[in-house]
Design a protein around this motif. Structure first.
Motif, PDB file in Angstrom:
ATOM      1  N   VAL A   1      -3.396  17.919  -1.296  1.00 56.20           N
ATOM      2  CA  VAL A   1      -3.337  17.582  -2.722  1.00 56.20           C
ATOM      3  C   VAL A   1      -2.367  16.422  -2.937  1.00 56.20           C
ATOM      4  O   VAL A   1      -2.653  15.483  -3.694  1.00 56.20           O
ATOM      5  CB  VAL A   1      -2.933  18.808  -3.567  1.00 56.20           C
ATOM      6  N   GLU A   2      -1.208  16.463  -2.283  1.00 62.19           N
ATOM      7  CA  GLU A   2      -0.274  15.339  -2.348  1.00 62.19           C
ATOM      8  C   GLU A   2      -0.937  14.067  -1.830  1.00 62.19           C
ATOM      9  O   GLU A   2      -0.803  12.988  -2.411  1.00 62.19           O
ATOM     10  CB  GLU A   2       0.985  15.627  -1.523  1.00 62.19           C
ATOM     11  N   ALA A   3      -1.659  14.193  -0.724  1.00 61.75           N
ATOM     12  CA  ALA A   3      -2.321  13.029  -0.141  1.00 61.75           C
ATOM     13  C   ALA A   3      -3.330  12.427  -1.117  1.00 61.75           C
ATOM     14  O   ALA A   3      -3.365  11.212  -1.339  1.00 61.75           O
ATOM     15  CB  ALA A   3      -3.010  13.415   1.164  1.00 61.75           C
ATOM     16  N   MET A   4      -4.161  13.267  -1.722  1.00 60.70           N
ATOM     17  CA  MET A   4      -5.207  12.783  -2.615  1.00 60.70           C
ATOM     18  C   MET A   4      -4.635  12.138  -3.870  1.00 60.70           C
ATOM     19  O   MET A   4      -5.192  11.170  -4.392  1.00 60.70           O
ATOM     20  CB  MET A   4      -6.137  13.938  -3.000  1.00 60.70           C
ATOM     21  N   THR A   5      -3.531  12.657  -4.391  1.00 69.17           N
ATOM     22  CA  THR A   5      -3.004  12.171  -5.662  1.00 69.17           C
ATOM     23  C   THR A   5      -2.071  10.974  -5.516  1.00 69.17           C
ATOM     24  O   THR A   5      -1.908  10.210  -6.465  1.00 69.17           O
ATOM     25  CB  THR A   5      -2.243  13.298  -6.395  1.00 69.17           C
ATOM     26  N   LEU A   6      -1.479  10.776  -4.342  1.00 64.95           N
ATOM     27  CA  LEU A   6      -0.511   9.695  -4.168  1.00 64.95           C
ATOM     28  C   LEU A   6      -1.076   8.453  -3.488  1.00 64.95           C
ATOM     29  O   LEU A   6      -0.690   7.332  -3.803  1.00 64.95           O
ATOM     30  CB  LEU A   6       0.680  10.191  -3.341  1.00 64.95           C
ATOM     31  N   ALA A   7      -1.985   8.636  -2.555  1.00 67.32           N
ATOM     32  CA  ALA A   7      -2.328   7.567  -1.614  1.00 67.32           C
ATOM     33  C   ALA A   7      -3.257   6.509  -2.203  1.00 67.32           C
ATOM     34  O   ALA A   7      -4.151   6.814  -2.993  1.00 67.32           O
ATOM     35  CB  ALA A   7      -2.970   8.164  -0.367  1.00 67.32           C
ATOM     36  N   THR A   8      -3.041   5.265  -1.775  1.00 64.73           N
ATOM     37  CA  THR A   8      -4.084   4.254  -1.919  1.00 64.73           C
ATOM     38  C   THR A   8      -5.066   4.404  -0.760  1.00 64.73           C
ATOM     39  O   THR A   8      -6.266   4.212  -0.932  1.00 64.73           O
ATOM     40  CB  THR A   8      -3.501   2.838  -1.936  1.00 64.73           C
ATOM     41  N   ARG A   9      -4.533   4.778   0.426  1.00 63.11           N
ATOM     42  CA  ARG A   9      -5.384   5.133   1.563  1.00 63.11           C
ATOM     43  C   ARG A   9      -4.726   6.273   2.339  1.00 63.11           C
ATOM     44  O   ARG A   9      -3.501   6.387   2.387  1.00 63.11           O
ATOM     45  CB  ARG A   9      -5.628   3.928   2.480  1.00 63.11           C
ATOM     46  N   ILE A  10      -5.577   7.114   2.924  1.00 63.05           N
ATOM     47  CA  ILE A  10      -5.121   8.288   3.663  1.00 63.05           C
ATOM     48  C   ILE A  10      -5.480   8.133   5.132  1.00 63.05           C
ATOM     49  O   ILE A  10      -6.594   7.707   5.463  1.00 63.05           O
ATOM     50  CB  ILE A  10      -5.770   9.570   3.113  1.00 63.05           C
ATOM     51  N   VAL A  11      -4.543   8.501   6.000  1.00 63.30           N
ATOM     52  CA  VAL A  11      -4.799   8.579   7.430  1.00 63.30           C
ATOM     53  C   VAL A  11      -4.833  10.056   7.814  1.00 63.30           C
ATOM     54  O   VAL A  11      -3.820  10.750   7.710  1.00 63.30           O
ATOM     55  CB  VAL A  11      -3.705   7.853   8.238  1.00 63.30           C
ATOM     56  N   VAL A  12      -6.003  10.550   8.206  1.00 59.54           N
ATOM     57  CA  VAL A  12      -6.137  11.948   8.624  1.00 59.54           C
ATOM     58  C   VAL A  12      -5.955  12.014  10.133  1.00 59.54           C
ATOM     59  O   VAL A  12      -6.698  11.369  10.887  1.00 59.54           O
ATOM     60  CB  VAL A  12      -7.505  12.530   8.230  1.00 59.54           C
ATOM     61  N   LEU A  13      -4.976  12.784  10.574  1.00 60.97           N
ATOM     62  CA  LEU A  13      -4.636  12.883  11.991  1.00 60.97           C
ATOM     63  C   LEU A  13      -4.980  14.269  12.528  1.00 60.97           C
ATOM     64  O   LEU A  13      -4.867  15.275  11.819  1.00 60.97           O
ATOM     65  CB  LEU A  13      -3.145  12.622  12.209  1.00 60.97           C
ATOM     66  N   ARG A  14      -5.382  14.303  13.795  1.00 60.71           N
ATOM     67  CA  ARG A  14      -5.579  15.561  14.522  1.00 60.71           C
ATOM     68  C   ARG A  14      -5.319  15.312  15.993  1.00 60.71           C
ATOM     69  O   ARG A  14      -5.872  14.376  16.576  1.00 60.71           O
ATOM     70  CB  ARG A  14      -6.985  16.119  14.319  1.00 60.71           C
ATOM     71  N   ASP A  15      -4.456  16.126  16.577  1.00 62.67           N
ATOM     72  CA  ASP A  15      -4.146  16.034  18.006  1.00 62.67           C
ATOM     73  C   ASP A  15      -3.755  14.613  18.412  1.00 62.67           C
ATOM     74  O   ASP A  15      -4.166  14.121  19.472  1.00 62.67           O
ATOM     75  CB  ASP A  15      -5.339  16.497  18.840  1.00 62.67           C
TER      76      ASP A  15
ATOM     77  N   GLU B   1       0.824  -1.207   0.000  1.00 68.63           N
ATOM     78  CA  GLU B   1       0.000   0.000   0.000  1.00 68.63           C
ATOM     79  C   GLU B   1       0.861   1.261   0.000  1.00 68.63           C
ATOM     80  O   GLU B   1       2.011   1.260   0.449  1.00 68.63           O
ATOM     81  CB  GLU B   1      -0.914   0.036   1.226  1.00 68.63           C
ATOM     82  N   PHE B   2       0.294   2.340  -0.524  1.00 64.34           N
ATOM     83  CA  PHE B   2       0.890   3.666  -0.397  1.00 64.34           C
ATOM     84  C   PHE B   2      -0.008   4.437   0.574  1.00 64.34           C
ATOM     85  O   PHE B   2      -1.091   4.882   0.218  1.00 64.34           O
ATOM     86  CB  PHE B   2       0.935   4.373  -1.746  1.00 64.34           C
ATOM     87  N   ILE B   3       0.456   4.587   1.800  1.00 63.86           N
ATOM     88  CA  ILE B   3      -0.314   5.230   2.865  1.00 63.86           C
ATOM     89  C   ILE B   3       0.225   6.638   3.083  1.00 63.86           C
ATOM     90  O   ILE B   3       1.439   6.842   3.163  1.00 63.86           O
ATOM     91  CB  ILE B   3      -0.215   4.433   4.179  1.00 63.86           C
ATOM     92  N   VAL B   4      -0.669   7.605   3.178  1.00 67.63           N
ATOM     93  CA  VAL B   4      -0.265   8.979   3.443  1.00 67.63           C
ATOM     94  C   VAL B   4      -0.829   9.418   4.790  1.00 67.63           C
ATOM     95  O   VAL B   4      -2.031   9.288   5.040  1.00 67.63           O
ATOM     96  CB  VAL B   4      -0.750   9.936   2.331  1.00 67.63           C
ATOM     97  N   PHE B   5       0.056   9.898   5.674  1.00 63.76           N
ATOM     98  CA  PHE B   5      -0.356  10.543   6.918  1.00 63.76           C
ATOM     99  C   PHE B   5      -0.500  12.032   6.631  1.00 63.76           C
ATOM    100  O   PHE B   5       0.463  12.679   6.190  1.00 63.76           O
ATOM    101  CB  PHE B   5       0.692  10.362   8.020  1.00 63.76           C
ATOM    102  N   VAL B   6      -1.688  12.578   6.869  1.00 64.14           N
ATOM    103  CA  VAL B   6      -1.918  13.985   6.580  1.00 64.14           C
ATOM    104  C   VAL B   6      -2.630  14.627   7.760  1.00 64.14           C
ATOM    105  O   VAL B   6      -3.363  13.968   8.503  1.00 64.14           O
ATOM    106  CB  VAL B   6      -2.740  14.138   5.272  1.00 64.14           C
TER     107      VAL B   6
END
Length: 361
Positions: A195-209, A30-35
């Motif tokens: 934008v990087e997250a949307m174009t690269l990821a197979t799945r995105i992890v959205v983090l806050r606090d 997988e290509f996972i993006v932490f954003v």
């Protein structure tokens, strides 16, 4: 390739809790993006996976093996940082081969590994150059090549494109996506750029606090956000969030809304759970691209304060200094000018509903 399992992972610095009991399964390849916004814990989480930050509680497993206390060199990972960290006195070839030399790999084998990576990254003509003779994009490719030659199970990228200009960022983003397709390796990528997250990821992890707000494919996060934070973070320009008040329900369970900011009344929006109790005061979410030019069943009249023309698309802003300012996307050529009133319509099926504390309805 390798899968990764994070279980109840926590990180504290003194009394400050930076990572708050994160559970996450990353599949092999997988290509996972932490954003997330600055300070949300995404780089700290990446460094915990790499072994560069000690884990306060919980476990990190790679391919089923617990590596929570293992040294970074024993985890089968390679990391690419925001800074290139190239040795200025070494050539490109020497920079890429240095880690292999320190690991005791024979010279001929090192040269073959470097040549193969250089061909993948189109660096063969630059192997004899020093870093100062390279562009920013070429230097970043060298840093990525230094990771590739190690043949790792997992690639970790910590905001690798932040130091590049806009054109180079787009180019390098495409090259990293191509690299993932060619290598098929597990990749984790940290960025604050959605934008990087949307174009690269197979799945995105959205983090806050230090917590995961939502985890899913780019399409899932865009079209079905779990809360107002995710809806506002994913999508560019940002989603419009305007106050709405419930005036009744339809026979089908849709909420009938009055939206003074948009001049609408009786807008029927279906919540996720039609029979659930809802508060009377809500927040309506409408993305800029979901305004359709011209009148329709639900027509809004918006006065243009500022217009941004980007060629094939333009963005109309109404009083951008206000909290509830509205942004509308117009496709194609437009004659709209500042001060004009623009007529557009919205489809209730494109709208999101949130409570005032950000919970999706």
């Amino acid at each position: 390739m390798a899968d990764i399992q994070l279980s109840a992972l926590q990180k504290t610095f003194g009394p400050v809790e930076v990572i708050r009991s994160i559970d996450l399964k990353i599949k092999s390849g997988e290509f996972i993006v932490f954003v997330g916004p600055s300070g949300c814990g995404k780089s700290t989480l990446l460094r915990m996976i790499a072994g560069l930050e000690n884990v306060t509680a919980g476990t990190v497993s790679i391919d089923g093996a617990d590596v929570t206390r293992a040294e970074p060199s024993k985890r089968g990972i390679a990391m690419v940082f925001q800074t290139y960290a190239l040795y200025p006195h070494m050539s490109v070839e020497e920079n890429m081969a240095f880690g292999l030399e320190m690991a005791g790999m024979p010279k001929q084998q090192r040269l073959e590994a470097v040549r193969k990576a250089a061909e993948t990254l189109q660096l063969v003509p630059y192997l004899d150059r020093k870093p100062k003779a390279l562009s920013g994009g070429q230097r970043q490719r060298v840093a990525i090549g230094r990771a590739i030659v190690r043949d790792p199970k997992i690639f970790l990228f910590d905001e690798p494109l932040s130091n590049l200009d806009a054109e180079l960022r787009v180019q390098m983003r495409l090259e990293i996506a191509k690299l993932h397709n060619e290598l098929g390796a597990t990749m984790i990528y940290v960025t604050h750029d959605q934008v990087e997250a949307m174009t690269l990821a197979t799945r995105i992890v959205v983090l806050r606090d230090g917590r995961i707000e939502q985890y899913g494919t780019p399409d899932e996060l865009y079209s079905d956000p779990d809360n107002m934070f995710v809806a506002g973070f994913i999508g560019s320009p940002k989603i419009n969030l305007v106050p709405a008040r419930v005036s009744g329900r339809s026979e089908q369970g849709a909420l009938l809304l009055d939206v003074p900011e948009l001049g609408l009344s009786g807008l029927a929006v279906m919540p996720r759970s039609p029979g659930a109790d809802v508060p009377q005061d809500l927040i309506l979410g409408v993305r800029p691209e979901h305004f359709h030019a011209g009148p329709g069943e639900h027509t809004v009249e918006l006065k243009c304060s500022i217009i941004e023309r980007l060629g094939g698309v333009s963005y109309v802003y109404t009083d951008p200094g206000r909290d509830n300012a509205v942004t509308m996307e117009l496709r194609g050529a437009t004659s709209v000018r500042a001060g004009d009133t623009v007529s557009a319509s919205i489809d209730p099926g494109d709208c999101f509903l949130f409570t005032q504390d950000g919970v999706r309805l």
